[in-house]
Each structure stands twice: as structure tokens, then as C-alpha cells.
Design an enzyme around this catalytic site. Structure first.
Site, short mmCIF file in Angstrom:
data_model
loop_
_atom_site.label_atom_id
_atom_site.label_comp_id
_atom_site.label_asym_id
_atom_site.label_seq_id
_atom_site.Cartn_x
_atom_site.Cartn_y
_atom_site.Cartn_z
N SER A 126 0.85 -1.20 0.00
CA SER A 126 0.00 0.00 0.00
C SER A 126 0.88 1.25 0.00
CB SER A 126 -0.86 0.04 1.26
OG SER A 126 -1.73 -1.06 1.33
N GLU A 156 3.87 0.26 -5.15
CA GLU A 156 3.48 -0.20 -6.49
C GLU A 156 3.29 1.01 -7.41
OE1 GLU A 156 3.41 -3.26 -7.85
OE2 GLU A 156 3.18 -1.93 -9.55
N GLY A 266 -9.41 17.24 -15.85
CA GLY A 266 -8.80 17.08 -14.53
C GLY A 266 -8.40 15.65 -14.30
N CYS A 271 -5.52 7.54 -6.48
CA CYS A 271 -4.18 7.79 -5.92
C CYS A 271 -3.76 9.26 -5.86
CB CYS A 271 -3.15 7.02 -6.73
SG CYS A 271 -3.31 5.25 -6.50
P1 NAD Z 1 -8.79 -1.48 -3.07
O1 NAD Z 1 -9.76 -0.74 -2.24
O2 NAD Z 1 -9.13 -1.83 -4.47
O3 NAD Z 1 -8.42 -2.86 -2.33
C1 NAD Z 1 -8.11 -2.97 -0.98
C2 NAD Z 1 -8.67 -4.29 -0.45
O4 NAD Z 1 -8.20 -4.50 0.88
C3 NAD Z 1 -10.19 -4.35 -0.39
O5 NAD Z 1 -10.67 -5.42 -1.17
C4 NAD Z 1 -10.49 -4.54 1.10
O6 NAD Z 1 -11.61 -5.39 1.36
C5 NAD Z 1 -9.21 -5.17 1.59
N1 NAD Z 1 -9.00 -5.03 3.04
C6 NAD Z 1 -9.09 -3.90 3.79
N2 NAD Z 1 -8.80 -4.18 5.07
C7 NAD Z 1 -8.53 -5.50 5.14
C8 NAD Z 1 -8.16 -6.37 6.20
N3 NAD Z 1 -8.00 -5.91 7.44
N4 NAD Z 1 -7.96 -7.67 5.92
C9 NAD Z 1 -8.11 -8.15 4.66
N5 NAD Z 1 -8.46 -7.37 3.62
C10 NAD Z 1 -8.66 -6.06 3.85
O7 NAD Z 1 -7.43 -0.64 -3.02
P2 NAD Z 1 -6.28 -0.59 -4.14
O8 NAD Z 1 -6.66 0.34 -5.24
O9 NAD Z 1 -5.86 -1.98 -4.47
O10 NAD Z 1 -5.13 0.15 -3.32
C11 NAD Z 1 -4.43 -0.53 -2.29
C12 NAD Z 1 -3.22 0.31 -1.92
O11 NAD Z 1 -2.34 0.41 -3.05
C13 NAD Z 1 -3.53 1.75 -1.53
O12 NAD Z 1 -2.64 2.13 -0.50
C14 NAD Z 1 -3.24 2.54 -2.79
O13 NAD Z 1 -2.86 3.85 -2.50
C15 NAD Z 1 -2.07 1.78 -3.37
N6 NAD Z 1 -1.93 1.89 -4.82
C16 NAD Z 1 -3.02 1.85 -5.64
C17 NAD Z 1 -2.85 1.92 -7.02
C18 NAD Z 1 -4.04 1.88 -7.95
O14 NAD Z 1 -3.85 2.13 -9.13
N7 NAD Z 1 -5.24 1.59 -7.50
C19 NAD Z 1 -1.58 2.00 -7.57
C20 NAD Z 1 -0.49 2.02 -6.71
C21 NAD Z 1 -0.68 1.97 -5.34
C1 UDX Z 2 -1.33 6.70 -11.02
C2 UDX Z 2 0.18 6.61 -11.36
O1 UDX Z 2 0.36 6.87 -12.76
C3 UDX Z 2 0.71 5.23 -11.01
O2 UDX Z 2 2.11 5.20 -11.22
C4 UDX Z 2 0.40 4.96 -9.53
O3 UDX Z 2 0.86 3.68 -9.18
C5 UDX Z 2 -1.08 5.09 -9.26
O4 UDX Z 2 -1.54 6.39 -9.65
P1 UDX Z 2 -3.55 5.85 -12.18
O5 UDX Z 2 -4.21 6.83 -11.28
O6 UDX Z 2 -4.05 4.45 -12.20
O7 UDX Z 2 -1.98 5.76 -11.85
O8 UDX Z 2 -3.63 6.40 -13.70
P2 UDX Z 2 -2.86 7.54 -14.48
O9 UDX Z 2 -2.58 7.05 -15.83
O10 UDX Z 2 -1.73 8.07 -13.72
O11 UDX Z 2 -3.97 8.67 -14.63
C6 UDX Z 2 -4.45 9.41 -13.51
C7 UDX Z 2 -5.39 10.49 -13.97
O12 UDX Z 2 -4.69 11.50 -14.67
C8 UDX Z 2 -6.48 10.00 -14.92
O13 UDX Z 2 -7.69 10.64 -14.61
C9 UDX Z 2 -5.97 10.44 -16.28
O14 UDX Z 2 -7.00 10.61 -17.20
C10 UDX Z 2 -5.30 11.75 -15.93
N1 UDX Z 2 -4.26 12.16 -16.87
C11 UDX Z 2 -3.17 11.39 -17.06
C12 UDX Z 2 -4.39 13.37 -17.55
O15 UDX Z 2 -5.37 14.09 -17.39
N2 UDX Z 2 -3.40 13.75 -18.41
C13 UDX Z 2 -2.28 13.00 -18.61
O16 UDX Z 2 -1.41 13.43 -19.39
C14 UDX Z 2 -2.16 11.77 -17.92
#
Ligand code: NAD
Ligand code: UDX
Length: 459
Positions: A126, A156, A266, A271
Site C-alpha cells: 500500500s 506499487e 482534470g 491515488c
Molecule cells: P482497493 O480498495 O481496491 O483494495 C483494498 C482491499 O483491501 C479491499 O478489497 C479490502 O476489502 C481489503 N481489506 C481492507 N482491510 C482489510 C483487512 N483488514 N484484511 C483483509 N483485507 C482487507 O485498493 P487498491 O486500489 O488496491 O489500493 C491498495 C493500496 O495500493 C492503496 O494504498 C493505494 O494507494 C495503493 N496503490 C493503488 C494503485 C491503484 O492504481 N489503484 C496504484 C499504486 C498503489
Molecule cells: C497513477 C500513477 O500513474 C501510477 O504510477 C500509480 O501507481 C497510481 O496512480 P492511475 O491513477 O491508475 O496511476 O492512472 P494515471 O494514468 O496516472 O492517470 C491518472 C489520472 O490523470 C487520470 O484521470 C488520467 O486521465 C489523468 N491524466 C493522465 C491526464 O489528465 N493527463 C495525462 O497526461 C495523464
């Protein structure tokens, strides 16, 4: 080697599926308390849409990849435990609206402390405030067991919509560990996992705090680029410059680079806003108000971009959208995902509804339930304000645009480029307006058809 990942979300699911896919010799178990989500991971209809993910999951599932709600068993059997639970912005108490809510992280640490029976490597997957590893270590050791824990940071960097390609060929993998012999050993164990498919020179190792802070910084820099080009888009509209031409001109400078300069309504997603606000909170906490204000402006500019987009629609439609059908194409925060978290579409639709518009929404991957839930969460449907009946969600874009006063593009789905705009024009009320919030359409062609067309930062 056995790996357990707590959290089967947008990160835990794809990341672990890729590890299992690439490492036949490792057993990967993804655990979650959400039964519905686990059931979906075990079905043909995965809980998240990501191009290429079905194949990766199907290749490994049942062989060395398992999804289960048996959290304790997963923890007990694992050598390495990833924590990949959600870390949303806190909505209550101290730090509300900025700080990361770490309650789910703490619950995981406490669970691990309680059920672990032998030494474990615990990996922060996370996104977390810098120095969280210290709190996790204290909770783990607080159980007073004779077993040893090592806490690593392994943020990640995947982006949604391209998760599989990002995981398959990452720019880098970042691993932060404690500066000690035991820390080095733990880092090496995780390096060995990724080295199954990631070239060694792309696996960076640092101390824990640098790794934690690098993740927040990476997202702040990326979002900052978007807010910067969006700020310039407003100046383009005032001066007759074209933001895409400006972006191209500056992006060809190799020091600036061409990526992440696409002006839009926007940025959205779970994230960027959350992580910048977290960074701002940290700066305030450490007594750095100028640094906090600098980064907070990135979020302010993003809010301004969404607001001014709606204002422009209202202004262009003769200063009122009351009772007018506005067709919204795209509700996901970007293309190729069904994720709507912090999607600009939510705020644009909410503000249009506040102006009493009739909003007709079409998105190829987002269902009606998600749309209504998202609009509800941002206070669109206050009790008895009747707004709910002004929203309709369509399965077909041509139905959504029928009899509309305006079409508004809010997600850059490829299929929106291919629509038959003559057909759309023919079924709309006249003058027919189109607002391209993603600059994906050819405005000149649309004007030839007869549309009153405008984009972002376009003359
Ligand atoms: P998500 O909400 O999709 O998934 C999180 C999961 O954790 C949920 O399914 C929830 O039920 C589970 N959970 C929560 N508490 C729990 C517990 N105590 N035991 C077991 N399961 C539990 O979230 P996500 O988008 O996968 O993001 C997870 C983390 O990764 C965040 O910190 C986020 O900032 C980071 N992150 C997200 C992205 C992305 O693109 N979504 C990219 C990079 C990093
Ligand atoms: C972002 C980071 O890129 C990734 O490295 C991190 O792990 C998670 O957060 P994500 O939010 O999944 O990834 O998508 P991203 O492609 O970064 O786009 C984020 C937002 O910015 C979207 O709404 C996208 O449409 C917007 N965006 C992106 C723009 O408006 N202009 C751009 O040039 C690029």
C-alpha cells in the site's frame, strides 16, 4: 516459498497474479475480508476490468495462485506477507481531509502479530506516509513473541488500464529495507522474487524511508505535470493558443519529455489526490508550511479545472442547463478501467445536476449501480431533493445522446473516437453542443457537421 497478500483490490489482485504467473516455484495466496470480491476473483467475471488480466489470472489460478477469505491461514503459512489494503484519505478527526487513514494497515499488522508462528517478512505494498514501517514494526514486535519480523517497503507504480503491461515490464521495482544484516537478507529475498522476470538493474534498493517517500513523490510529480498543463490550458483559451500544440512543443525538449502532458477536465483516480494530500499533511506535520502549500496547489488547480469546465458548459448553453438533457460519455476516471474513484465525471455530473440539468450517462464499463453510488457519496442526492430522477444511465451511446442539448466527453475511451457523429448530430436538439473534456475529437470535423464544438485549451 509462500507469499500471502492481504487485500485483493486493484493492486493486490493484479500484482499477485503477475508474481504467480512469472514464478512457478512460489505459491501465492491473496486474502481479503470482502467475500464478494474473493468470489469474483475465483469466477469468470473478475472484480476489476484490466486489459490482459483475465489471461494472467487464468494461467496461474488453482495452480500457484489462490484467492481466499481465510486470512489467518494465509498469514500463518507465508514466508512473505504483502499488505495491499486501502489507505483512503481520513474523513474524521485529526488530519481529516488530508492524512491517510491507516486503520486498515494497523488491523493487518495486529492480525499478523497475533497469528504468526514463525519469522516473517512483511512488505508494505500500500502507499503509506513516510515512517509507517516504524509503526508496523512496533505493532509486530509488541506481541512479544520470540519470532522475528522484517518490514520492507515495496510501493506499487502500476497505472490502472495498463496494469498488466506495467507489471510485466516495470520501469523499476523499488524495495526499501532496514540498514542491517537482517534487513539486507529480507531485501534480497524480495529482490529474488522480482528477479524471476525483472532485469536486475531495474530493481532499486534503498532505505525504508526513501522508498516510502518516493512513492508519494512520484505521484505528486506526475499529478503536478497534469495541473501545470491544465493551468496553461486556461491561458490558451484566453489567448488563442492550442494546449496540445504547446504540450507537443515543450514535450520535445528531452528534459521535459512528452508523457503526462495531456490536458484534460482534470485528473482522477484513487491515488493522485489522496497521495498529494497525504504529502501536504506530512509537510504540515513536520512544520514545513511553504512545502505543503506548494504541493496543495496541484490539487486546487485540479478542482478549478473541473469547476471551470462545468461553468463553461452552463455559460455556453445560454447561461442555463435547467431541464436540458446533457449526455455524458464516459464515467471512469480514465479509459480501459471500470474504476470511478475520484473520477472527474462524478464532480461534473454533480455540478450539472445542481444546475438542474437532466444528465444521461453512458460508459462502456461502468454500471448504473456504481454511477448512482458515486453521485450519492458526493452529496448529489440530498434527502428529497429529487435529483436522483434527473440521472439516467444508458447501455448505448446513441440512446444517451438522443434529444440532448449537449454531449460532454469525460473519459478518453477509444470507442468515443469511432462514434458516428453525423448520426449523433441528427438526433440532437439544435444548436447541438459538444464539449470534449479529453481533447480526443477533431473539432474541425465536428464543426463541419454543424456542432458547436469546444475542447480544453483550444482556440
Ligand atoms: P482497493 O480498495 O481496491 O483494495 C483494498 C482491499 O483491501 C479491499 O478489497 C479490502 O476489502 C481489503 N481489506 C481492507 N482491510 C482489510 C483487512 N483488514 N484484511 C483483509 N483485507 C482487507 O485498493 P487498491 O486500489 O488496491 O489500493 C491498495 C493500496 O495500493 C492503496 O494504498 C493505494 O494507494 C495503493 N496503490 C493503488 C494503485 C491503484 O492504481 N489503484 C496504484 C499504486 C498503489
Ligand atoms: C497513477 C500513477 O500513474 C501510477 O504510477 C500509480 O501507481 C497510481 O496512480 P492511475 O491513477 O491508475 O496511476 O492512472 P494515471 O494514468 O496516472 O492517470 C491518472 C489520472 O490523470 C487520470 O484521470 C488520467 O486521465 C489523468 N491524466 C493522465 C491526464 O489528465 N493527463 C495525462 O497526461 C495523464
Amino acid at each position: 516459498m509462500k507469499i500471502c497478500c492481504i487485500g485483493a483490490g486493484y493492486v493486490g489482485g493484479p500484482t499477485m497474479a503477475m508474481i504467480a504467473h512469472k514464478c512457478d516455484d512460489i505459491q501465492v495466496t491473496v486474502v481479503d475480508i470482502n467475500e464478494k470480491r474473493i468470489a469474483a476473483w475465483n469466477s469468470d467475471e473478475l472484480p476489476i476490468f484490466e486489459p490482459g488480466l483475465d489471461d494472467v489470472v487464468k494461467h496461474a489460478r488453482g495452480k500457484n495462485l489462490f484467492f481466499t477469505t481465510e486470512v489467518d491461514k494465509g498469514i500463518r503459512e507465508a514466508d512473505i506477507i504483502f499488505i495491499s489494503v486501502n489507505t483512503p484519505t481520513k474523513t474524521y478527526g485529526v488530519g481529516a481531509g488530508k492524512a491517510a487513514d491507516l486503520k486498515y494497515i494497523e488491523l493487518c499488522a495486529r492480525r499478523i502479530a497475533e497469528v504468526a508462528e514463525d519469522d516473517k517478512i512483511v512488505v508494505e505494498k500500500s502507499t503509506l506516509p513516510v515512517r509507517t514501517a516504524e509503526s508496523i514494526r512496533r505493532i509486530l514486535e509488541g506481541a512479544g513473541k520470540s519470532i522475528k519480523f522484517q518490514v520492507l517497503s515495496n510501493p506499487e507504480f502500476l497505472a490502472e488500464g495498463t496494469a498488466v503491461e506495467d507489471l510485466e515490464a516495470p520501469d523499476r521495482v523499488l524495495i526499501g529495507g532496514e540498514d542491517s544484516e537482517a534487513g539486507d537478507k529480507a531485501v534480497q529475498a524480495l529482490v529474488d522474487v522480482y528477479a524471476h522476470w525483472v532485469p536486475r538493474e531495474r530493481i532499486l534498493t534503498t532505505n525504508v524511508w526513501s522508498s516510502e517517500l518516493s512513492k508519494l513523490t512520484a505521484n505528486a510529480f506526475l499529478a503536478q505535470r497534469i495541473s501545470s498543463i491544465n493551468a496553461i490550458s486556461e491561458l490558451c483559451e484566453a489567448t488563442g493558443a492550442d494546449v496540445d500544440q504547446v504540450a507537443h512543443a515543450i514535450g520535445t525538449d528531452s528534459r521535459v519529455g512528452p508523457k503526462f502532458l495531456k490536458s484534460s477536465v482534470g485528473f482522477g483516480g484513487s491515488c493522485f489526490q489522496k497521495d498529494i494530500l497525504n504529502l501536504v499533511y506530512l509537510c504540515e506535520h513536520f512544520g514545513l508550511p511553504e512545502v505543503a502549500a506548494y504541493w496543495e496547489q496541484v490539487v486546487h488547480m485540479n478542482d478549478h479545472q473541473k469547476e471551470r469546465f462545468v461553468k463553461r458548459i452552463v455559460r455556453t448553453l445560454f447561461n442555463t442547463v435547467s431541464g436540458k438533457k446533457i449526455a455524458v460519455l464516459g464515467f471512469a476516471f480514465k479509459k480501459d478501467t471500470n474504476d470511478t474513484r475520484e473520477s472527474p465525471a462524478i464532480y461534473v455530473c454533480r455540478d450539472l445536476l445542481r444546475e438542474h440539468a437532466q444528465v444521461a450517462i453512458y460508459d462502456p464499463k461502468v454500471n448504473e449501480e456504481s454511477v448512482l453510488r458515486d453521485l450519492e457519496e458526493v452529496g448529489t442526492f440530498e434527502p428529497d431533493n429529487g435529483k436522483r430522477k434527473h440521472v439516467s444511465v444508458y447501455q448505448d451511446p446513441y440512446e444517451a445522446v438522443k434529444d440532448a442539448h449537449a454531449v460532454v466527453i469525460l473519459t478518453e475511451w477509444d470507442e468515443f473516437r469511432e462514434l458516428d457523429y453525423q448520426r449523433i448530430f441528427d438526433t440532437m436538439l439544435k444548436p447541438a453542443f459538444i464539449f470534449d473534456g479529453r481533447n480526443i475529437l477533431d473539432l474541425k470535423e465536428l464543426r463541419k457537421i454543424g456542432f458547436e464544438a469546444s475542447g480544453i485549451g483550444k482556440p
